[in-house]
Design an enzyme around this catalytic site. Structure first.
Site, PDB file in Angstrom:
ATOM      1  N   HIS A  22       2.294  -8.697   3.868  1.00  0.00           N
ATOM      2  CA  HIS A  22       1.440  -8.763   4.816  1.00  0.00           C
ATOM      3  C   HIS A  22       0.214  -7.925   4.793  1.00  0.00           C
ATOM      4  CE1 HIS A  22       2.820  -4.783   6.429  1.00  0.00           C
ATOM      5  NE2 HIS A  22       3.959  -5.021   6.052  1.00  0.00           N
TER       6      HIS A  22
ATOM      7  N   ASP B 190      -1.838  -6.950   7.371  1.00  0.00           N
ATOM      8  CA  ASP B 190      -1.959  -6.164   8.599  1.00  0.00           C
ATOM      9  C   ASP B 190      -1.410  -4.858   8.530  1.00  0.00           C
ATOM     10  OD1 ASP B 190       0.494  -7.554   8.901  1.00  0.00           O
ATOM     11  OD2 ASP B 190       0.554  -6.911  10.794  1.00  0.00           O
TER      12      ASP B 190
ATOM     13  N   ASP C 275       2.392   0.821   2.781  1.00  0.00           N
ATOM     14  CA  ASP C 275       2.842  -0.303   3.856  1.00  0.00           C
ATOM     15  C   ASP C 275       1.859  -1.134   4.197  1.00  0.00           C
ATOM     16  OD1 ASP C 275       4.500  -1.770   5.465  1.00  0.00           O
ATOM     17  OD2 ASP C 275       4.723  -0.205   6.876  1.00  0.00           O
TER      18      ASP C 275
ATOM     19  N   GLU D 135       2.745  -8.996  10.577  1.00  0.00           N
ATOM     20  CA  GLU D 135       4.154  -8.372  10.446  1.00  0.00           C
ATOM     21  C   GLU D 135       4.303  -7.000  11.155  1.00  0.00           C
ATOM     22  OE1 GLU D 135       7.400  -5.955   8.528  1.00  0.00           O
ATOM     23  OE2 GLU D 135       5.316  -5.302   9.050  1.00  0.00           O
ATOM     24  N   GLU D 136       3.351  -6.230  11.649  1.00  0.00           N
ATOM     25  CA  GLU D 136       3.216  -5.050  12.271  1.00  0.00           C
ATOM     26  C   GLU D 136       3.080  -5.192  13.680  1.00  0.00           C
ATOM     27  OE1 GLU D 136       4.361  -2.705  10.701  1.00  0.00           O
ATOM     28  OE2 GLU D 136       3.422  -2.362   8.661  1.00  0.00           O
TER      29      GLU D 136
ATOM     30  N   GLU E 204       7.894  -4.612   0.698  1.00  0.00           N
ATOM     31  CA  GLU E 204       8.147  -3.570   1.652  1.00  0.00           C
ATOM     32  C   GLU E 204       8.549  -2.290   0.976  1.00  0.00           C
ATOM     33  OE1 GLU E 204       7.470  -3.158   4.773  1.00  0.00           O
ATOM     34  OE2 GLU E 204       7.450  -5.442   5.652  1.00  0.00           O
TER      35      GLU E 204
ATOM     36  N   HIS F 286       3.006   4.597   7.882  1.00  0.00           N
ATOM     37  CA  HIS F 286       2.656   4.551   9.424  1.00  0.00           C
ATOM     38  C   HIS F 286       2.430   6.033   9.904  1.00  0.00           C
ATOM     39  CE1 HIS F 286       4.832   0.838  10.986  1.00  0.00           C
ATOM     40  NE2 HIS F 286       4.415   0.691   9.853  1.00  0.00           N
TER      41      HIS F 286
END
Length: 377
Positions: free
Chosen positions: A67, A69, A100, A134-135, A163, A349
């Protein structure tokens, strides 16, 4: 290959693609893939952009999934290096999405490019499935692409999701499955009243105590070879008006189960309904199934991934199913064998998210070798 990966990763990180925005990331990737012979198909749904790029035809179909995003950066002033400038300091690449998963996404793309350049007549099909939600809600991304592919009978046999799976060192963990996740929103009804006149009211906090005790102590299963036992956690609980002299008229309880393959979402719903009936609780309940559990076991893809990781890192990876959910749960619905492999997850994150550039280069080598093992006869 490493320099190609780092250059692409920096390009992607410099685009502030907070979910579900893509900010041109997929266009950059599509142009690169098209240049080496990939067929490009855009599958937008709602506010989400999805890319399905394929090379070759027939079986098996190996998908590299990821992903573009990222999660919000929070307070930018807390970052040592600006989150969207992709600085490399001391062999470490800093930026939102570095781990990520724009770093490993770049590795997936470059590995696929190099693989088809070197093996233009490979067996089967190699594809990239890239989304930008995805997020966020994960409602219009991979799940919709999977539905589209299933509707036209276009199978996926193997999927590598980039991931960040690694724990302490690159290659120590491969995710060969994930637990399911289901959340309940439960409202237990009572009768509001004055605390001095409890006989004229019914306190739902009091009436639910037996139920809550059983709910939180019930042993759903013992897990199995690949999964820990199913776990339940109350995430939120609320009752009352805020006044100390009012008996609440309703109790709200939100709880989540991370469940293994020993139970199903239907078994969970049925058991909770039985508990509520046992304690005679008037209630309303709604369920949100985020994803069913999936397991690749020790299949052909798992073996190829283990061998590739061992070759590149000199580490024998451990198979693991812990952690949250990923888009792999949607691809698994096609009957595909799914694994997750990527860089360290220690900073995902977080402020100052980062990744080792050597690790990204090695990720690319692992992805390349997986493709060789599955698509070269």
């Amino acid at each position: 290959m490493k320099q190609q990966i780092i250059s692409l990763a920096q390009n992607l990180i410099r685009r502030p693609s907070t979910s579900p925005k893509d900010e041109g990331c997929q266009q950059v990737i599509a142009e690169r893939l098209q240049a080496v012979g990939f067929n490009i198909e855009w599958l937008p749904f709602g506010d989400t952009l999805n890319l399905w790029a394929t090379h070759g035809e027939g079986e098996p179909c190996l998908v590299f999934a990821g992903h573009t995003d990222v999660v919000p950066v929070g307070d930018e002033n807390a970052w040592t290096y600006p989150p969207f400038e992709a600085h490399i300091v001391g062999n470490i690449l800093y930026g939102r999405g570095a781990a990520d998963m724009k770093g490993s996404l770049a590795a997936l793309v470059v590995a696929a490019e190099n693989f088809v350049k070197n093996n233009p007549n490979h067996a089967g099909k190699i594809a990239l499935l890239i989304t930008s939600d995805e997020e966020a809600s994960a409602k219009d991304g991979t799940v919709k692409v999977v539905e589209t592919l299933m509707a036209r009978n276009e199978p996926i046999h193997y999927a590598v999701v980039g991931e960040p799976s690694s724990g302490k060192v690159l290659g120590d963990i491969i995710k060969n499955g994930r637990r399911g996740s289901i959340t309940a929103e439960l409202y237990i009804e009572g009768v509001q009243g004055h605390v001095a006149y409890p006989h004229l009211a019914e306190n739902p906090v009091h009436t639910s105590l037996g139920f809550l005790t059983e709910l939180t102590t019930y042993q759903w299963d013992n897990g199995n070879e690949f999964f820990p036992p199913t776990s339940l956690q109350i995430a939120n609980i609320k009752a009352g008006t805020g006044s100390n002299n009012v008996i609440p008229g309703e109790l709200y309880v939100q709880f989540n189960l991370r469940y293994c393959t020993e139970v199903t979402d239907e078994i969970i719903k049925t058991k909770v309904a039985e508990m509520l009936q046992k304690y005679g609780l008037k209630h309303r309940i709604s369920w949100n199934l985020s994803g069913k559990p999936f397991l690749a076991g020790n299949g052909k893809l798992v073996q190829a991934a283990q061998q590739a990781v061992a070759n590149v890192t000199q580490i024998t990876p451990r198979l693991d199913t812990s952690g949250g959910t990923s888009d792999g749960r949607f691809i698994a619905l096609m009957g595909a064998e799914v694994v997750e492999f990527g860089p360290l997850n220690a900073t995902i994150h977080k402020v100052n998210e980062c990744v080792n550039v050597d690790d990204l280069g090695k990720c690319g080598e692992v992805y390349y070798q997986i493709a060789e093992k599955l698509l070269i006869k």
